[in-house]
Design a protein around this motif. Structure first.
Motif, short mmCIF file in Angstrom:
data_model
loop_
_atom_site.label_atom_id
_atom_site.label_comp_id
_atom_site.label_asym_id
_atom_site.label_seq_id
_atom_site.Cartn_x
_atom_site.Cartn_y
_atom_site.Cartn_z
N ILE A 117 37.94 41.58 35.30
CA ILE A 117 38.48 40.69 36.33
C ILE A 117 38.33 39.29 35.76
O ILE A 117 37.23 38.75 35.70
CB ILE A 117 37.71 40.85 37.65
CG1 ILE A 117 37.93 42.27 38.17
CG2 ILE A 117 38.20 39.85 38.67
CD1 ILE A 117 36.72 42.89 38.75
N PRO A 118 39.44 38.72 35.27
CA PRO A 118 39.34 37.48 34.51
C PRO A 118 39.04 36.28 35.40
O PRO A 118 39.15 36.35 36.63
CB PRO A 118 40.72 37.35 33.87
CG PRO A 118 41.62 38.03 34.82
CD PRO A 118 40.84 39.14 35.45
N GLU A 119 38.69 35.20 34.74
CA GLU A 119 38.45 33.96 35.46
C GLU A 119 39.80 33.32 35.77
O GLU A 119 40.77 33.52 35.05
CB GLU A 119 37.64 33.02 34.56
CG GLU A 119 37.11 31.81 35.26
CD GLU A 119 36.69 30.72 34.28
OE1 GLU A 119 36.46 31.02 33.10
OE2 GLU A 119 36.60 29.57 34.72
N GLY A 120 39.86 32.57 36.86
CA GLY A 120 41.10 31.86 37.18
C GLY A 120 42.10 32.76 37.87
O GLY A 120 41.84 33.27 38.94
N LYS A 121 43.24 33.00 37.21
CA LYS A 121 44.29 33.80 37.84
C LYS A 121 43.97 35.28 37.69
O LYS A 121 44.03 35.82 36.60
CB LYS A 121 45.63 33.47 37.20
CG LYS A 121 46.78 34.09 37.97
CD LYS A 121 48.11 33.54 37.50
CE LYS A 121 49.26 34.11 38.28
NZ LYS A 121 49.23 35.57 38.41
N LEU A 122 43.61 35.93 38.80
CA LEU A 122 43.15 37.32 38.71
C LEU A 122 43.91 38.27 39.61
O LEU A 122 43.62 39.47 39.62
CB LEU A 122 41.65 37.39 39.00
CG LEU A 122 41.20 36.75 40.31
CD1 LEU A 122 40.74 37.83 41.26
CD2 LEU A 122 40.08 35.78 40.05
N GLU A 130 39.03 35.97 49.05
CA GLU A 130 39.91 37.14 49.19
C GLU A 130 40.48 37.55 47.84
O GLU A 130 40.65 38.73 47.54
CB GLU A 130 41.03 36.84 50.17
CG GLU A 130 40.55 36.74 51.62
CD GLU A 130 41.55 36.07 52.54
OE1 GLU A 130 41.37 36.16 53.76
OE2 GLU A 130 42.53 35.45 52.05
N ARG A 131 40.78 36.54 47.01
CA ARG A 131 41.29 36.85 45.67
C ARG A 131 40.25 37.60 44.84
O ARG A 131 40.59 38.53 44.11
CB ARG A 131 41.68 35.56 44.94
CG ARG A 131 43.02 35.05 45.37
CD ARG A 131 43.35 33.76 44.68
NE ARG A 131 44.23 33.00 45.58
CZ ARG A 131 45.16 32.17 45.15
NH1 ARG A 131 45.34 31.95 43.88
NH2 ARG A 131 45.92 31.54 46.02
N GLN A 132 39.00 37.18 44.95
CA GLN A 132 37.95 37.89 44.22
C GLN A 132 37.86 39.33 44.69
O GLN A 132 37.74 40.25 43.89
CB GLN A 132 36.59 37.21 44.41
CG GLN A 132 36.34 36.02 43.50
CD GLN A 132 36.51 36.35 42.02
OE1 GLN A 132 36.29 37.48 41.59
NE2 GLN A 132 36.90 35.36 41.24
N MET A 133 37.94 39.51 46.01
CA MET A 133 37.90 40.88 46.55
C MET A 133 39.07 41.69 46.00
O MET A 133 38.90 42.83 45.56
CB MET A 133 38.00 40.86 48.09
CG MET A 133 36.78 40.30 48.78
SD MET A 133 37.12 40.20 50.55
CE MET A 133 35.88 39.02 51.05
#
Lengths: 288, 247
Positions: free
Chosen positions: B92-97, B149-152
């Motif tokens: 799960i990359p940093e930034g745009k994921l 929410e993006r991290q989830m």
């Protein structure tokens, strides 16, 4: 000068333009790529169809299938050669390479097919239909039907299927697509094979309307470029309506003003439209 | 509990990353075992992202990577990124994921062709159980989600592909403190469920609460490594990253 006849001509021409541009629309929408050899691939599709029909005596459908297969193979080979540039998204070099590739195709076609014009006749283009004072051929009807079916099918595939979802993922972010387990190289190869097949299909359908020349590629790529840009880069529905609009404009301008200046006038309109709506028809006014 | 080579899910040997002649990373050995959560900490530019990216042969730049990477004992160093992903190594990359132009649910539909032998591919229903918020937002576009929410969604997308090892690059960046602990608690839960997890974090204070082991990287090299409890008292960690009062 008959208004209804011009409207009909414009509709036929519009569907022809849309069909001509669809391969590039997908190419731009999915792979963010351009192909300035597009017009010469169209030319080749027309000549393969003509050669298979007139010289080898194959029926129109079989000749068309052969042209589409040839287009697919050429598209695949072309992308295979430039894959490294594609992965780097080196657009300027890709532009030059595809332009060069187009002229190589044109030269090769000149060697094989000669430089004289040919008439590509099909069983459909030979049957004239008179309806009131309107005149058209079955080929015209076939262009409209094939274009509509093709656009509808493509829109469905891109928006509602797994293949379409993968294409949209690669379009948005190829690096992130790799992290989703998507074979991005294969998607690029597939998209270019599709582009080759689609432009060959356009040639099979549209080329019978006019005499064909091995040097006709450049005009075709210019029209394609106009349709794709006007439609809003990569938008399928946008391309359809842009093709239709350009076809109607060309027909009416040619009939009521001067056929010699239609291309110039079409580009003047294109510039004006882009100045007002930089992202073409597909974008809502005021969106980025 | 330093895993030996036999039970390591992910293991790297002599890993180096070079950007245009400048070596950004040189790691002689690193391993993460099943169910283990290893934190990688260090300052900005220390080479943390280079490390997790190199494990997948992936980057948004153009680095040169050498060394050997094993996934469950199999040498995967020569495989393209997407094949490593299909084998269960998820980043799960940093930034745009997440994909911003498609819906949350489309983000979660898997791409097929996963070699799922002995791995658990989370179903959409399981994902929505784990992250109820994503269910509420399923028809929204990825771009409409908040940072948390993006991290989830990033983690959920990885789970859908049946990871055996999960690499997270700064999941806490830009999140409110309460969300940071929620995300890290989820990560801990996933490790407890059997995943090998490598967690890159700048937020050492938060990371040290959940990890089993901590690896400190400075200027591309491992300068300290050990169990979380021991590392808490290591002066290099205590002074530079936790502040004097934590020592």
């Amino acid at each position: 000068m008959n208004l209804a006849q011009q409207l009909l001509n414009g509709i036929v021409l519009g569907h022809a333009y849309a069909l001509l541009a669809i391969g590039w629309t997908v190419l731009l929408g999915v792979a963010r790529l351009v192909n300035f050899g597009h017009g010469q691939m169209y030319m080749l599709g027309a000549f393969v169809t003509w050669y298979a029909g007139a010289r080898l005596g194959m029926p129109y459908l079989a000749a068309g299938a052969m042209a589409i297969t040839a287009g697919m193979v050429i598209g695949y080979i072309m992308q295979r050669i430039m894959l490294r540039l594609t992965l780097k998204q080196d657009l300027v070099t890709i532009m030059i390479v595809t332009l060069g590739f187009g002229y190589v195709l044109q030269g090769a076609a000149g060697l094989v097919f000669g430089s004289t014009g040919q008439i590509l006749e099909t069983p459909l283009s030979r049957i004239d239909i008179y309806w009131g004072d309107l005149w058209f051929t079955w080929q015209d009807i076939a262009i409209i039907v094939v274009a509509m079916l093709f656009f509808a099918a493509l829109k469905y595939v891109i928006e509602h299927t797994g293949v379409g979802r993968i294409a949209r993922m690669v379009a948005e972010d190829p690096a992130l697509a790799l992290l989703s387990g998507i074979n991005v190289k294969r998607v690029y190869l597939g998209v270019f094979a599709f582009e080759g097949a689609a432009v060959a299909l356009a040639a099979v359908m549209v080329a019978p309307r006019t005499p064909i020349l091995t040097s006709m590629g450049f005009d075709e790529v210019i029209i394609t470029f106009a349709v794709v840009v006007l439609g809003g880069i990569g938008s399928i529905a946008g391309s359809y309506f842009a093709g239709l609009a350009l076809g109607l404009f060309t027909a009416f301008f040619g009939a009521f003003v001067a056929p010699a200046y239609t291309t110039a006038a079409a580009f003047a309109v294109l510039i004006a439209v882009l100045a007002i709506r930089p992202r073409g028809f597909a974008a809502a006014p005021g969106s980025r | 509990m330093n895993p030996t080579m036999e039970n390591a899910i992910i293991e790297a040997r002599d890993l180096t990353v070079t950007y245009g002649g400048n070596q950004a990373l040189a790691i002689p050995h690193l391993a993460v075992g099943r169910g283990e959560l290893v934190g990688v900490v260090g300052a900005n530019g220390a080479g943390k992202s280079s490390l997790v990216n190199a494990l997948l042969g992936w980057s948004r730049g153009a680095p040169r990577v050498t060394g050997t990477v094993y996934l469950a004992g199999e040498d995967i160093s020569r495989l393209p990124t997407f094949v490593r992903v299909r084998k269960g190594l998820l980043l799960i990359p940093e930034g745009k994921l997440v994909f911003g132009t498609i819906s949350v649910e489309d983000n979660l539909l898997s791409v097929g062709a996963i070699e799922a032998k002995g791995r658990h591919l989370y179903s959409i229903a399981e994902i929505y159980d784990l992250f109820p918020r994503l269910k509420e937002r399923r028809h929204h576009l990825g771009a409409e989600l908040s940072g948390g929410e993006r991290q989830m969604l990033g983690i959920a997308r990885a789970l859908r592909l049946g990871p055996s090892a999960l690499l997270l690059d700064e999941p806490s960046i830009g999140l409110a403190p309460r969300l940071v602990s929620t995300v890290l608690a989820t990560v801990r839960q996933l490790a407890d469920a059997g995943l090998a997890v490598l967690l890159v974090e700048q937020n050492v204070r938060a990371a040290i609460e959940v990890v089993d082991r901590l690896v400190l990287i400075e200027r591309g090299r491992i300068v300290a490594e050990g169990p979380a409890a021991a590392m808490r008292d290591d002066p290099r960690i205590a002074e530079a990253y936790l502040g004097a009062h934590a020592a």
